[in-house]
Design a protein around this motif. Sequence first.
Motif, PDB file in Angstrom:
ATOM      1  N   ALA A  83       4.925   5.493   6.169  1.00 21.76           N
ATOM      2  CA  ALA A  83       3.719   4.429   6.529  1.00 21.76           C
ATOM      3  C   ALA A  83       4.127   3.179   5.456  1.00 21.76           C
ATOM      4  O   ALA A  83       4.151   2.073   5.990  1.00 21.76           O
ATOM      5  CB  ALA A  83       2.377   5.003   6.283  1.00 21.76           C
ATOM      6  N   GLY A  84       4.579   3.747   4.220  1.00 23.40           N
ATOM      7  CA  GLY A  84       4.782   2.568   3.119  1.00 23.40           C
ATOM      8  C   GLY A  84       6.205   1.994   3.722  1.00 23.40           C
ATOM      9  O   GLY A  84       6.312   0.622   3.516  1.00 23.40           O
ATOM     10  N   ARG A  85       7.062   2.520   4.057  1.00 23.91           N
ATOM     11  CA  ARG A  85       8.399   2.207   4.660  1.00 23.91           C
ATOM     12  C   ARG A  85       8.170   1.393   5.974  1.00 23.91           C
ATOM     13  O   ARG A  85       8.853   0.242   5.966  1.00 23.91           O
ATOM     14  CB  ARG A  85       9.271   3.216   5.125  1.00 23.91           C
ATOM     15  CG  ARG A  85       9.924   3.954   3.883  1.00 23.91           C
ATOM     16  CD  ARG A  85      10.735   3.311   3.060  1.00 23.91           C
ATOM     17  NE  ARG A  85      11.483   3.959   2.031  1.00 23.91           N
ATOM     18  CZ  ARG A  85      11.541   3.781   0.822  1.00 23.91           C
ATOM     19  NH1 ARG A  85      10.968   2.774   0.219  1.00 23.91           N
ATOM     20  NH2 ARG A  85      12.432   4.297  -0.226  1.00 23.91           N
ATOM     21  N   ALA A  86       7.059   1.759   6.626  1.00 22.99           N
ATOM     22  CA  ALA A  86       7.007   1.038   8.026  1.00 22.99           C
ATOM     23  C   ALA A  86       5.923  -0.332   7.728  1.00 22.99           C
ATOM     24  O   ALA A  86       5.353  -1.142   8.821  1.00 22.99           O
ATOM     25  CB  ALA A  86       6.050   1.699   8.847  1.00 22.99           C
ATOM     26  N   GLY A  87       5.567  -0.504   6.560  1.00 17.63           N
ATOM     27  CA  GLY A  87       4.591  -1.853   6.042  1.00 17.63           C
ATOM     28  C   GLY A  87       3.172  -1.608   6.496  1.00 17.63           C
ATOM     29  O   GLY A  87       2.452  -2.506   6.348  1.00 17.63           O
ATOM     30  N   VAL A  88       2.929  -0.264   6.600  1.00 21.26           N
ATOM     31  CA  VAL A  88       1.548  -0.057   6.889  1.00 21.26           C
ATOM     32  C   VAL A  88       0.445  -0.157   5.622  1.00 21.26           C
ATOM     33  O   VAL A  88       1.169   0.215   4.470  1.00 21.26           O
ATOM     34  CB  VAL A  88       1.361   1.331   7.268  1.00 21.26           C
ATOM     35  CG1 VAL A  88      -0.182   1.630   7.629  1.00 21.26           C
ATOM     36  CG2 VAL A  88       1.861   1.481   8.618  1.00 21.26           C
ATOM     37  N   THR A  89      -0.458  -1.161   5.685  1.00 19.71           N
ATOM     38  CA  THR A  89      -1.320  -1.141   4.534  1.00 19.71           C
ATOM     39  C   THR A  89      -2.687  -0.420   4.472  1.00 19.71           C
ATOM     40  O   THR A  89      -3.038   0.110   5.592  1.00 19.71           O
ATOM     41  CB  THR A  89      -1.791  -2.686   4.200  1.00 19.71           C
ATOM     42  OG1 THR A  89      -2.632  -3.126   5.387  1.00 19.71           O
ATOM     43  CG2 THR A  89      -0.428  -3.402   4.298  1.00 19.71           C
ATOM     44  N   GLY A  90      -3.324  -0.370   3.257  1.00 19.61           N
ATOM     45  CA  GLY A  90      -4.593   0.296   3.408  1.00 19.61           C
ATOM     46  C   GLY A  90      -5.752  -0.409   4.243  1.00 19.61           C
ATOM     47  O   GLY A  90      -6.369   0.193   4.908  1.00 19.61           O
ATOM     48  N   ALA A  91      -5.380  -1.588   3.953  1.00 20.95           N
ATOM     49  CA  ALA A  91      -6.598  -2.504   5.167  1.00 20.95           C
ATOM     50  C   ALA A  91      -6.453  -1.920   6.564  1.00 20.95           C
ATOM     51  O   ALA A  91      -7.332  -2.007   7.157  1.00 20.95           O
ATOM     52  CB  ALA A  91      -6.099  -3.813   4.852  1.00 20.95           C
TER      53      ALA A  91
END
Length: 285
Positions: free
Chosen positions: A169-177
């Motif tokens: 998810a981090g690699r894909a640019g997914v954020t907590g928001a």
Amino acid sequence: MARKFSLAYLTIPGTNPMDQIKIAKEAGYDFVSLRTIPMHLPGEPSFLPQDDPKLFADIKAALKEYDMPLMDIELARIRKDLDINEYKPAFEAAAKLGATDVLGSVWTRDVKWYTETAGKVADMAKEFGLMFNIEFLPWAGVRNLQEDITLIDNLYRDNVFVMVDTLHAGRAGVTGAELARTPRKYFRFIHLCDGPAGKPSDDMPNGDPVLDNIKDDLMLFTAREGRMYPGEGAMAIADMIKAMPNIPLSIELPNLAEIKARGVAGHAKQCLDVAKKYFAENGID
């Protein structure tokens, strides 16, 4: 409610299921996640209870002896060169062993084909009362959270879910928001691990956690053998976990250097101990 953790196969790869179950119990995990669908990789050990009655009996006995529930099995891949009918015996055996879930992923950009095929796998899983959780990876066929949500919506089935791996998810640019805006109905369990940022740049002096090039040596090395304990890398894990419901976390953290230093049991325990410490330090209930 206290967080629940599962020990994923890839954290201590090559470990036979009975030893994995024992290690999970002694380290303090709540569940275990087994690989009973082969990846067909060179030198990969084969632990297929659907094909081996003795192995099935040994796994069943170990689960009972250590009072360790089997949460999920992996990996039901949606790929054009794979026959999904091979998954059915694995699903049946998993259900008999008490599993509730199957992990899968998509490896083609042919949306029409992978949607139809994922539906067939979901229906196959449902025959045995199993939930089908589809993981997104930035170099796979379903690459990010929104593509995964679109797939789930288009399947129109009640046993399909998005599976968020905090590294991917981090690699894909997914954020907590982004995760916080996503209805909770999409999530059933999470893969937990950390990883390093990419090379520094003028815009990102500390490096960018977002990587999407499968040929990037750092991406491959991290995913296969160099994942990091929570809080030791660049992923915004706390933001992601706080944004999602309190669902089980399967720790998938292959790190060959740590295994060499600590042994498989020591590494598995360190994964859980560090995760719990990280959660406490970051106010994650």
